[in-house]
Design a protein around this motif. Sequence first.
Motif, short mmCIF file in Angstrom:
data_model
loop_
_atom_site.label_atom_id
_atom_site.label_comp_id
_atom_site.label_asym_id
_atom_site.label_seq_id
_atom_site.Cartn_x
_atom_site.Cartn_y
_atom_site.Cartn_z
N VAL A 59 1.17 -1.33 0.20
CA VAL A 59 0.12 0.32 -0.35
C VAL A 59 0.75 1.23 -0.06
CG1 VAL A 59 -2.15 -1.68 1.18
CG2 VAL A 59 -0.23 0.19 2.37
N PRO A 60 -0.13 3.05 -0.21
CA PRO A 60 1.05 3.31 0.03
C PRO A 60 2.05 4.12 1.04
CG PRO A 60 -0.96 4.30 -1.48
CD PRO A 60 -1.22 2.64 -0.76
N GLN A 61 3.13 4.54 0.68
CA GLN A 61 3.90 4.41 2.16
C GLN A 61 3.01 5.63 3.33
OE1 GLN A 61 5.43 2.69 2.32
NE2 GLN A 61 7.80 3.00 3.34
N HIS A 62 2.14 6.64 2.97
CA HIS A 62 1.43 7.90 3.29
C HIS A 62 -0.20 7.38 3.77
CE1 HIS A 62 5.18 9.19 5.54
NE2 HIS A 62 5.56 8.93 3.91
N PRO A 63 -0.94 6.85 3.73
CA PRO A 63 -2.09 7.36 3.78
C PRO A 63 -2.65 8.56 3.34
CG PRO A 63 -1.69 6.86 5.81
CD PRO A 63 -0.16 6.44 5.00
N PRO A 64 -2.86 8.85 2.35
CA PRO A 64 -3.99 9.78 1.59
C PRO A 64 -4.63 10.95 3.19
CG PRO A 64 -4.89 7.93 0.34
CD PRO A 64 -4.51 7.54 1.45
N LYS A 65 -4.81 12.14 2.95
CA LYS A 65 -5.10 13.09 4.07
C LYS A 65 -6.41 12.38 3.87
CE LYS A 65 -1.25 15.50 5.22
NZ LYS A 65 -0.41 16.88 4.95
N ARG A 66 -7.19 12.48 5.00
CA ARG A 66 -9.20 12.39 4.90
C ARG A 66 -9.10 14.18 4.51
NH1 ARG A 66 -11.11 8.22 8.61
NH2 ARG A 66 -10.07 6.84 7.98
N ARG A 67 -10.10 14.59 3.90
CA ARG A 67 -10.55 15.94 3.76
C ARG A 67 -11.70 15.82 4.75
NH1 ARG A 67 -11.62 17.10 -2.62
NH2 ARG A 67 -11.89 19.15 -1.54
#
Length: 72
Positions: A59-67
């Motif tokens: 999975v991506p190294q850093h999860p996407p920031k939640r809006r």
Amino acid sequence: MTPDDLGRRATLRLRLPDGRFRDIVGVLEWWRDGMIGVRRRDGELAEVAAADVVAGRLVPQHPPKRRGSGGR
């Protein structure tokens, strides 16, 4: 996933002894003697038997920031 993926972030699905499943997400730290070490976001090291892993993916190294829902 293979031992070549050490240092990458992954999610592992484990089969529990009672037949249920559990997911673990973290950085693959080590893989030896049939065991995998996964460092979770809170710093805890989870040690799991590779034989209990029924699925896994990088999975991506850093999860996407939640809006936020601030409506801006």
